[in-house]
Design a protein around this motif. Sequence first.
Motif, short mmCIF file in Angstrom:
data_model
loop_
_atom_site.label_atom_id
_atom_site.label_comp_id
_atom_site.label_asym_id
_atom_site.label_seq_id
_atom_site.Cartn_x
_atom_site.Cartn_y
_atom_site.Cartn_z
N LEU A 52 0.74 8.65 -1.30
CA LEU A 52 0.65 8.78 -2.75
C LEU A 52 0.18 7.49 -3.40
N THR A 53 0.79 6.36 -3.05
CA THR A 53 0.39 5.10 -3.69
C THR A 53 -1.02 4.68 -3.28
N SER A 54 -1.45 5.06 -2.09
CA SER A 54 -2.82 4.75 -1.67
C SER A 54 -3.84 5.55 -2.48
N VAL A 55 -3.53 6.82 -2.74
CA VAL A 55 -4.48 7.69 -3.43
C VAL A 55 -4.41 7.53 -4.95
N MET A 56 -3.27 7.08 -5.47
CA MET A 56 -3.13 6.90 -6.91
C MET A 56 -4.23 6.02 -7.49
N ALA A 81 -1.17 -0.80 -5.85
CA ALA A 81 0.05 0.01 -5.72
C ALA A 81 0.46 0.03 -4.26
N ASP A 82 1.75 0.03 -4.03
CA ASP A 82 2.25 0.12 -2.66
C ASP A 82 3.65 0.69 -2.66
N THR A 83 4.20 0.89 -1.48
CA THR A 83 5.52 1.50 -1.37
C THR A 83 6.32 0.82 -0.28
N THR A 84 7.64 0.88 -0.40
CA THR A 84 8.57 0.45 0.63
C THR A 84 9.57 1.57 0.83
N THR A 85 10.56 1.33 1.65
CA THR A 85 11.59 2.34 1.86
C THR A 85 12.37 2.62 0.59
N ASP A 86 12.55 1.61 -0.27
CA ASP A 86 13.42 1.74 -1.44
C ASP A 86 12.70 1.93 -2.76
N TYR A 87 11.39 1.70 -2.83
CA TYR A 87 10.72 1.84 -4.13
C TYR A 87 9.22 2.03 -3.98
#
Length: 419
Positions: A52-56, A81-87
Amino acid sequence: MINPPVHRSQLANGITVLTIANPSADIVSGRFFIPAGGRWELSAQAGLAQLLTSVMMKGTQQLSALEIADRVESVGAGLSADTTTDYIKMSLKTVKSDLVDIFKLAAEILRTPSFPESQIELERKLILQAIRSQTEQPFNNAYRQLRTALYGEHPYSRSSLGTATTMAQISRQDLVDYHQTHIRPDRLIISLAGRITPTEAIELVAQVFDDWEIPQIEPPVLLTQKVTTNPQYQVEHQATQQAIVMLGYLAPAIHDPDSIALKLIDSYLSNGMSSRLFVELREKRGLAYDVSAFYPTRLDTSHFAVYMGTAASNTQIAVSGLRAEVDRLCLEPLSAAELQTAKDKLLGQYALGKQTNGQLAQTYGWYELLGLGVDFDSQFSQAIQQLTSAQLQTVADKYLSTPYISIVSPEQQLVSSQV
């Protein structure tokens, strides 16, 4: 550098705004945090937040990926944009004169991504390549094996990239559903640091986000998954020139008072070439190509780990050496000099981690998401200064007694669990 004050406010629609005024340079950095990520994914959809964060960033209802890139690059700004386990997180950096335009662009990406099918497939392929790359790296394999043993079915056992199987199954509709469920104003934290006042920050956020209403559905509820202690000894064979030996221990989340002592223990073991692990196992005994420790900050049950990269023939000696150094913490108190040096290192490193506007926005936004509050910054430093050797020994004995052991070594190297 003296830390600038942090101003906290909240809009009517639930958006939390943190402002760290730092006018030393004509730069503003920002972070948009949302509690989501791997911890909120079903196991069958592992990697969904990453995709999701890659395509956003690859298109909105009004802009194409090329138009987004052109708007950012034409003014020399940064937006990602990026993501982790918590956010899930969006990051921006720009000169003050371009802040309004870049902030509006970030808001558009956050609120109205279009998830083009062509971009989904492109990003999926890139993530699958990253997953394959992970499987070729002995350290990543040892860490994956350790997390699986520590956490079982808990999301912390999984990579934020997911697996090749789960990534291949995620559909565009899955992305749309996840976005609608998690990306909402009452779950958004915005931290802005740099040449901006609290009044300017609140006015900017209100101007851009005031029309964003809280959806008439309940916010997602995180299902609590219990983590149980069951130490294991696991070996995985891989065609590699060296062995990775990793010892892990379940450890408390950041809200637990014991976490502060474990942060100091981590620094004592691993911070620099004068740290205990480096001196004892690399310098004195010549066992390690690489040796260190880490204790991640987590919303839920965390873990404390020590590891070593060593010659395959030294695998069992490495396990014994790592265990001996951790066990010493449980049996012998640090001297006054060792304790003070560890404190100075940790607090120095902590201060250096808040030098830039981006670091300030990251630190205080993360504290807010963790529920620690803006005062945790000063509380952390005070708590470190007050720790005694006896307290460190008590905490070490409480958490670091029986390790989970994860080893990746060449197949021809026989590894015994009788260590």
